[in-house]
Design a protein around this motif. Structure first.
Motif, short mmCIF file in Angstrom:
data_model
loop_
_atom_site.label_atom_id
_atom_site.label_comp_id
_atom_site.label_asym_id
_atom_site.label_seq_id
_atom_site.Cartn_x
_atom_site.Cartn_y
_atom_site.Cartn_z
N GLY A 226 0.82 -1.19 0.00
CA GLY A 226 0.00 0.00 0.00
C GLY A 226 0.86 1.26 0.00
N SER A 227 0.17 2.41 0.02
CA SER A 227 0.88 3.70 0.01
C SER A 227 -0.05 4.77 0.54
CB SER A 227 1.32 4.05 -1.42
OG SER A 227 1.93 5.33 -1.46
N SER A 228 0.54 5.78 1.18
CA SER A 228 -0.25 6.90 1.69
C SER A 228 -0.47 7.97 0.63
CB SER A 228 0.44 7.51 2.91
OG SER A 228 1.74 7.97 2.57
N MET A 229 0.09 7.79 -0.56
CA MET A 229 -0.21 8.67 -1.68
C MET A 229 -0.44 7.80 -2.91
SD MET A 229 3.42 10.21 -3.03
CE MET A 229 4.58 9.15 -3.91
N ARG A 230 -1.18 8.32 -3.87
CA ARG A 230 -1.39 7.55 -5.08
C ARG A 230 -0.18 7.71 -5.99
NH1 ARG A 230 -5.95 7.33 -9.93
NH2 ARG A 230 -5.69 5.10 -10.22
N PRO A 231 0.54 6.62 -6.27
CA PRO A 231 1.73 6.74 -7.12
C PRO A 231 1.36 7.22 -8.52
CG PRO A 231 1.66 4.62 -6.00
CD PRO A 231 0.33 5.25 -5.80
N GLU A 232 2.26 7.98 -9.12
CA GLU A 232 2.02 8.43 -10.49
C GLU A 232 1.81 7.25 -11.43
OE1 GLU A 232 4.44 10.84 -13.95
OE2 GLU A 232 4.72 11.46 -11.86
#
Length: 318
Positions: A226-232
């Protein structure tokens, strides 16, 4: 075959049939064991591919300097492989880095740049990325890898991981289930497999609390999922389905893999096991499912495999 270095030993990982874990299901599951790469994860592939591509086109030269915000598998892969090509590495970390990974990175000779200020979301991601940008200004020769936006990362899996899968499995695949963070593996593998099998169903296993595919932000404790920002990279690809996996279910999946298949794998591997269990009932009878087990479990012994009665996610509601 004798390899010139561990860089040449990256890839050619085996595929195994998880016949014991899923023996009572109406579908079959096959797993590519990416944790058997030399540095212990599928990130070895992207690190090698980026380094060699940049050396080839002159983006980085021998004696050059690459910078990345990573305290995990990608940072470790860069720190081990880049010096083989005469390239220096700086990893930007935050206080949440595991003690094991910090020791590994330091032992490999990577320069460690530690941030301490939290960002507006209460975490460290934006702070780390801001520090990376500062480093590239301070040292004009430094190049930011940026695994969350670098197309070379998914291209590594398109060119190598997916090609190996096609060669290794006999007959078509019906579903692909891959855990996401940057989405590079999901994109690279699915793009090539769909060229071979256009009807392939692509399922992303994301984490509760991750926003990669539109989830609601919430605290997460398992690294690499997962990630706390949406990856490009994620803005350029949409899977057929997304399964959000709770941390306790990812841990249970890891322990089930170890108990039934003898596979000691990391948190993302447990997440794909849980996602397959969730998505499996909707699959047609006889479906063949391929998943990837991204990294090995030794670096998760104090978290995933700990018998602490109060793990960090106890009582957590995403």
């Amino acid at each position: 075959m004798i390899h010139a270095s561990i860089a040449d030993a990256v890839g050619n990982t085996p595929v195994v049939h998880l016949a014991r874990m899923f023996r009572e299901e109406h579908y079959e599951v096959y797993a590519k064991l990416e944790y058997l790469n030399p540095l212990g994860s599928m990130k070895d592939r992207a690190a090698r591919h980026v380094i060699e591509a940049w050396l080839g086109d002159g983006t980085v030269k021998p004696g050059g300097h690459i910078v990345e915000s990573s305290s995990g598998n990608f940072g470790i892969a860069l720190a081990a492989l880049a010096p083989l090509y005469g390239i220096r590495v700086t990893c930007v970390l935050d206080p949440n880095v595991s003690s094991v990974n910090l020791k590994i990175l330091s032992s490999l000779g990577a320069r460690i740049d530690m941030v301490s200020a939290r960002d507006r979301m209460g975490g460290f991601l934006e702070t780390r990325l801001a520090r990376v940008r500062e480093l590239t200004v301070e040292d004009p020769s430094a190049v930011w890898v940026n695994q969350y936006a670098n197309d070379l990362c998914w291209q590594a899996h398109y060119a190598h991981t997916a090609r190996e899968i096609i060669e290794q499995v006999s007959g078509p695949l019906d579903a692909l289930v891959i855990a996401v963070s940057t989405t590079a593996t999901l994109q690279g593998v699915s793009r090539r497999l769909r060229e071979q099998w256009p009807d392939l169903k692509v399922i992303a296993a994301d984490a509760y609390g991750s926003v990669v595919f539109g989830g609601t932000p919430a605290p997460r404790h398992l690294p690499g999922h997962g990630s706390s920002m949406r990856p490009e990279l994620a803005t350029r690809f949409d899977p057929d389905d997304v399964v959000h996996v709770r941390e306790e279910d990812a841990v249970a999946g890891c322990r089930a893999l170890l108990r039934t298949e003898g596979i000691l794998a990391g948190a993302s591997s447990g997440a794909v096991v849980s996602a397959i269990r969730t998505a499996g009932p909707a699959l047609p009878a006889g479906s063949r499912v391929l998943t990837i087990l991204p990294d090995r479990g030794e670096r998760y012994m104090d978290l995933v495999y700990s018998d602490d009665p109060t793990p960090p996610w106890t009582g957590h509601v995403a």
